[in-house]
Design an enzyme around this catalytic site. Structure first.
Site, PDB file in Angstrom:
ATOM      1  N   CYS A  75      32.951  -3.910  51.923  1.00 47.84           N
ATOM      2  CA  CYS A  75      31.916  -4.084  50.894  1.00 47.84           C
ATOM      3  C   CYS A  75      30.654  -4.727  51.449  1.00 47.84           C
ATOM      4  O   CYS A  75      29.538  -4.344  51.093  1.00 47.84           O
ATOM      5  CB  CYS A  75      32.445  -4.962  49.757  1.00 47.84           C
ATOM      6  SG  CYS A  75      34.106  -4.605  49.198  1.00 47.84           S
ATOM      7  N   ASP A  76      30.827  -5.714  52.317  1.00 47.66           N
ATOM      8  CA  ASP A  76      29.722  -6.617  52.640  1.00 47.66           C
ATOM      9  C   ASP A  76      29.090  -6.457  54.023  1.00 47.66           C
ATOM     10  O   ASP A  76      28.014  -7.011  54.265  1.00 47.66           O
ATOM     11  CB  ASP A  76      30.199  -8.069  52.486  1.00 47.66           C
ATOM     12  CG  ASP A  76      30.609  -8.387  51.055  1.00 47.66           C
ATOM     13  OD1 ASP A  76      30.100  -7.709  50.138  1.00 47.66           O
ATOM     14  OD2 ASP A  76      31.432  -9.291  50.855  1.00 47.66           O
ATOM     15  N   CYS A 113      35.877  -9.057  52.121  1.00 44.73           N
ATOM     16  CA  CYS A 113      35.823  -7.585  52.096  1.00 44.73           C
ATOM     17  C   CYS A 113      34.726  -7.098  53.037  1.00 44.73           C
ATOM     18  O   CYS A 113      33.572  -6.950  52.639  1.00 44.73           O
ATOM     19  CB  CYS A 113      35.571  -7.083  50.675  1.00 44.73           C
ATOM     20  SG  CYS A 113      35.495  -5.279  50.564  1.00 44.73           S
TER      21      CYS A 113
END
Length: 309
Positions: free
Chosen positions: A133-134, A130
């Site tokens: 997200c990261d 992801c």
């Protein structure tokens, strides 16, 4: 007995639920979460009516639409489905059982894994599926992205704002991303494209990822790249185990085979979105397929059907 149970709350399932509400059907939408893969999609640039929208905002808009139509999803996981007289019994992780005449699978797909040594060990500690997200965790660090399609290039595009440099690995001899994405990404001096390369191993210090072992498929040379992040963007694995258990025909890739009206090989079972064998796995096609599937189900329940896939 419900007329329909929709399983999955991504764009296909949400679209189907809105159309079901408009048709005043007696139905349920059961999903582990609302939004599916869209919540992790980053910026969306190719959905009709939106020049640019981020995944979270887009999901909020879909939820707003559901609320307007008084659709209340059941947040639960379907763990089993049994054929019963006149339909199906759907059983959830919380122990609830619901009966229905028809089922619509909108179960989507999960990110494919590389299945290499170290991948599982360092997932969440350098290995990521992801980028939305990261990406912010890799400011001024070296990272690698595996996958030369749109999702891989979208990951690189987002990482450009954070990473020091980005290795872009593709196992084939060409990148498959849209031209506009390729132009945007490959012109950056931060990007190091590596065609005909594959990742063999993820290595670390026991706590975090520190490097990956790669192979040049032309020269057969194996060497190590020092990276602290490995973003895997090599496609999706369809969530079709429950459909398979019911005898639904699947492709060799595990996708549910549907006809042009979203019917499967089993009477009363329909499917839409990324879990099916449709060619284009896109948000807009999933939403359209969800609407089409619902209209097909409504027609079949209302007027009957003389033939099946």
């Amino acid at each position: 007995m419900k007329q329909l149970i929709i399983i999955g709350g991504g764009p296909a399932g949400i679209s189907a639920s809105i159309y079901a509400a408009r048709k005043k059907m007696d139905f349920l939408l059961i999903t582990k979460d609302v939004g599916g893969q869209v919540i992790k999609a980053g910026n969306i640039e190719n959905y009709l009516g939106y020049a640019m929208v981020d995944g979270i905002t887009f999901v909020e808009k879909m939820m707003e639409h559901m609320r307007k139509m008084e659709v209340e999803p059941i947040i639960d996981e379907v763990v089993d489905i049994k054929k019963i007289d006149g339909g199906f019994e759907v059983i959830t992780a919380s122990g609830q059982a619901y009966s229905t005449k028809t089922i619509l699978f909108c179960t989507g797909a999960e990110h494919r894994r590389l299945n290499i040594p170290g991948e599982r060990e360092y997932t969440g500690r350098g290995v990521s599926y992801c980028y939305t997200c990261d990406a912010p965790f890799f400011k001024n660090k070296s990272v690698a992205v595996v996958g030369g399609g749109n999702s891989g290039f979208e990951a690189v595009e987002q990482l450009l704002s954070y990473a020091k440099n980005i290795y872009l690995l593709e196992i084939s001899d060409n990148f498959r991303a849209d031209e506009i994405l390729r132009e945007k990404v490959l012109k950056s001096e931060k990007v190091i494209p590596l065609l005909k390369h594959r990742v063999l191993e993820a290595k670390g210090d026991g706590l975090f990822l520190k490097s990956i072992v790669v192979e040049n498929l032309e020269t057969k040379q194996k060497y190590e790249l020092e990276v602290e992040g490995l973003f895997v963007e090599i496609g999706l694995e369809p969530n079709t185990k429950l459909a398979e258990k019911l005898g639904v025909l699947l492709t060799s890739r595990g996708e549910i085979i549907i006809d042009c009206n979203n019917r499967t090989s089993e009477r009363g079972i329909y499917a839409a979105g990324d879990c099916t064998n449709i060619f284009a796995k896109q948000i807009i096609t999933a939403a359209g397929e969800g609407a089409k599937a619902l209209l097909s189900i409504y027609h079949d329940l209302t007027y009957g059907i003389s033939s099946w896939i």
